[in-house]
Design an enzyme around this catalytic site. Structure first.
Site, mmCIF file in Angstrom:
data_model
loop_
_atom_site.group_PDB
_atom_site.id
_atom_site.type_symbol
_atom_site.label_atom_id
_atom_site.label_comp_id
_atom_site.label_asym_id
_atom_site.label_seq_id
_atom_site.Cartn_x
_atom_site.Cartn_y
_atom_site.Cartn_z
ATOM 1 N N SER A 152 0.869 -1.178 0.000
ATOM 2 C CA SER A 152 0.000 0.000 0.000
ATOM 3 C C SER A 152 0.901 1.220 0.000
ATOM 4 O O SER A 152 2.062 1.138 0.435
ATOM 5 C CB SER A 152 -0.861 0.010 1.268
ATOM 6 O OG SER A 152 -1.414 1.289 1.489
ATOM 7 N N TYR A 165 -2.759 -1.104 10.423
ATOM 8 C CA TYR A 165 -2.665 -1.279 8.961
ATOM 9 C C TYR A 165 -1.331 -0.739 8.439
ATOM 10 O O TYR A 165 -0.620 -1.418 7.688
ATOM 11 C CB TYR A 165 -3.840 -0.563 8.296
ATOM 12 C CG TYR A 165 -3.915 -0.759 6.789
ATOM 13 C CD1 TYR A 165 -4.486 -1.912 6.255
ATOM 14 C CD2 TYR A 165 -3.427 0.202 5.909
ATOM 15 C CE1 TYR A 165 -4.565 -2.090 4.882
ATOM 16 C CE2 TYR A 165 -3.502 0.031 4.537
ATOM 17 C CZ TYR A 165 -4.079 -1.119 4.024
ATOM 18 O OH TYR A 165 -4.149 -1.303 2.665
HETATM 19 P P1 NAD Z 1 -11.186 -6.035 -0.511
HETATM 20 O O1 NAD Z 1 -11.740 -5.924 0.852
HETATM 21 O O2 NAD Z 1 -12.106 -5.968 -1.665
HETATM 22 O O3 NAD Z 1 -10.340 -7.358 -0.683
HETATM 23 C C1 NAD Z 1 -9.620 -7.970 0.347
HETATM 24 C C2 NAD Z 1 -9.816 -9.448 0.214
HETATM 25 O O4 NAD Z 1 -9.048 -10.132 1.204
HETATM 26 C C3 NAD Z 1 -11.286 -9.859 0.420
HETATM 27 O O5 NAD Z 1 -11.666 -10.684 -0.646
HETATM 28 C C4 NAD Z 1 -11.253 -10.619 1.731
HETATM 29 O O6 NAD Z 1 -12.209 -11.640 1.794
HETATM 30 C C5 NAD Z 1 -9.841 -11.175 1.711
HETATM 31 N N1 NAD Z 1 -9.382 -11.584 3.041
HETATM 32 C C6 NAD Z 1 -9.485 -10.909 4.206
HETATM 33 N N2 NAD Z 1 -8.973 -11.639 5.201
HETATM 34 C C7 NAD Z 1 -8.530 -12.797 4.649
HETATM 35 C C8 NAD Z 1 -7.905 -13.953 5.168
HETATM 36 N N3 NAD Z 1 -7.631 -14.066 6.470
HETATM 37 N N4 NAD Z 1 -7.587 -14.951 4.313
HETATM 38 C C9 NAD Z 1 -7.871 -14.851 2.995
HETATM 39 N N5 NAD Z 1 -8.464 -13.782 2.454
HETATM 40 C C10 NAD Z 1 -8.792 -12.768 3.273
HETATM 41 O O7 NAD Z 1 -10.084 -4.891 -0.606
HETATM 42 P P2 NAD Z 1 -8.985 -4.577 -1.716
HETATM 43 O O8 NAD Z 1 -8.906 -3.119 -1.806
HETATM 44 O O9 NAD Z 1 -9.224 -5.355 -2.957
HETATM 45 O O10 NAD Z 1 -7.670 -5.085 -0.973
HETATM 46 C C11 NAD Z 1 -6.747 -5.981 -1.554
HETATM 47 C C12 NAD Z 1 -5.347 -5.649 -1.084
HETATM 48 O O11 NAD Z 1 -4.970 -4.375 -1.585
HETATM 49 C C13 NAD Z 1 -5.200 -5.559 0.442
HETATM 50 O O12 NAD Z 1 -3.968 -6.141 0.838
HETATM 51 C C14 NAD Z 1 -5.202 -4.076 0.702
HETATM 52 O O13 NAD Z 1 -4.502 -3.741 1.878
HETATM 53 C C15 NAD Z 1 -4.482 -3.582 -0.543
HETATM 54 N N6 NAD Z 1 -4.703 -2.162 -0.838
HETATM 55 C C16 NAD Z 1 -5.919 -1.699 -1.254
HETATM 56 C C17 NAD Z 1 -6.067 -0.351 -1.533
HETATM 57 C C18 NAD Z 1 -7.359 0.245 -2.027
HETATM 58 O O14 NAD Z 1 -7.415 1.455 -2.189
HETATM 59 N N7 NAD Z 1 -8.400 -0.519 -2.285
HETATM 60 C C19 NAD Z 1 -4.999 0.510 -1.364
HETATM 61 C C20 NAD Z 1 -3.785 0.013 -0.925
HETATM 62 C C21 NAD Z 1 -3.656 -1.334 -0.671
#
Ligand code: NAD
Length: 268
Positions: A152, A165
């Site tokens: 991130s 986080y």
């Molecule tokens: P999201 O909530 O749509 O996806 C996260 C996924 O992780 C979900 O499908 C959830 O079920 C799964 N998950 C949670 N706990 C879990 C576990 N214990 N075992 C297996 N799966 C698990 O959110 P996203 O934005 O798609 O996030 C994906 C990644 O991207 C994350 O690591 C998040 O920190 C990172 N990220 C997202 C953003 C953003 O702006 N959306 C920004 C920076 C980083």
């Protein structure tokens, strides 16, 4: 410029929604076999697998909580049994459990560290075991295997009210770089993607109203909120031999969010 990953298998964690789901679909589009991981509800993972199969690819769904070693081992075993081996791990699963510092419980802290950081450790260990067991296949890929860690912008940008986080993603940065240093001689490539603000369920409140989106855009010099495909495209590139000399790097996919946008008017 289509990238093809024929003969390679990818496992994407947390692929039932958001960035993971889009990345799984894009890897399938690039002709990789895809294991689509989900932790609880299987609906989103099944949708992703169906899309890949409809596009002519191969996909399975694999259940498993990335923070539990026995479940991680079993989802890797299922993937390897189905597709023969593994070439690409996308360590994507992640979550937030926000609270002001003094209100954050030890459970909140451990929950986020367990999934976002320990989960990446557990999955990477299983992936590397398989890469080494299988050995090189130069006709398939220049490297023994590829690990892509979803970090991130908060691996470098501090984030008040989200210390668990931010600590987890700061941890992912040096986890990834140390792993890259250790595994480079084995020809295993390890890199991270650091998304900025991408429209997914994790951050709906930051963009779901025009007012919220306008506030968010102040943090983004390129003046648009990111799409899951912005991240998925980079994941496919990092999984391919086109990026074979990129190792131990974090690629920021953030529309410039990490460029200190508070200074964009030249004052300061
Ligand atoms: P999201 O909530 O749509 O996806 C996260 C996924 O992780 C979900 O499908 C959830 O079920 C799964 N998950 C949670 N706990 C879990 C576990 N214990 N075992 C297996 N799966 C698990 O959110 P996203 O934005 O798609 O996030 C994906 C990644 O991207 C994350 O690591 C998040 O920190 C990172 N990220 C997202 C953003 C953003 O702006 N959306 C920004 C920076 C980083």
């Amino acid at each position: 410029n289509q990238i093809y990953l024929d003969g390679q298998t990818a496992l994407v964690t947390g692929a039932s929604s958001g960035i993971g789901k889009a990345t799984a679909i894009e890897l399938g589009q690039a002709r990789a076999n895809v294991a689509v991981n989900y932790a609880g509800n299987s609906v989103g993972a099944e949708e992703a697998a169906d899309i890949i199969i409809k596009n002519g690819g191969k996909a399975i769904t694999v259940k498993g909580d990335v923070s539990k070693q026995d479940q991680v081992k079993s989802m890797f075993a299922t993937t390897i049994k189905e597709f023969g081996t593994l070439d690409i791990l996308v360590n994507n699963a992640g979550l937030q459990k926000d609270a002001p510092f003094l209100e954050m419980t030890l459970e909140d802290w451990n929950f986020v560290l367990d999934v976002n950081l320990t989960g990446q450790f557990l999955c990477a260990q299983e992936a590397v075991r398989e890469f080494k067991r299988r050995g090189p296949r130069p006709e398939i890929s220049a490297s023994l295997g590829k690990i892509i860690c979803m970090s991130s912008v908060h691996e470098i940008i501090p984030w008040a009210g989200h210390i668990n986080y931010a600590a987890s993603k700061g941890g992912v940065m040096l986890f990834m770089k140390s792993l890259a240093q250790e595994l480079g001689p084995s020809k295993i490539r390890v890199n991270s993607i650091a998304p900025g603000a991408i429209k997914t369920p994790i951050n709906t409140s930051a963009w779901h109203t025009p007012e919220a989106e306008e506030k968010l855009l102040k943090l983004i010099p390129y003046k648009r909120v990111g799409l899951t495909s912005d991240v998925g495209n980079v994941a496919v590139f990092l999984a391919s031999d086109l990026s074979d000399y990129i190792h131990g790097e974090t690629i920021f996919v953030d529309g410039g969010m990490s460029l200190y946008p508070g200074f964009e008017d030249g004052n300061g």
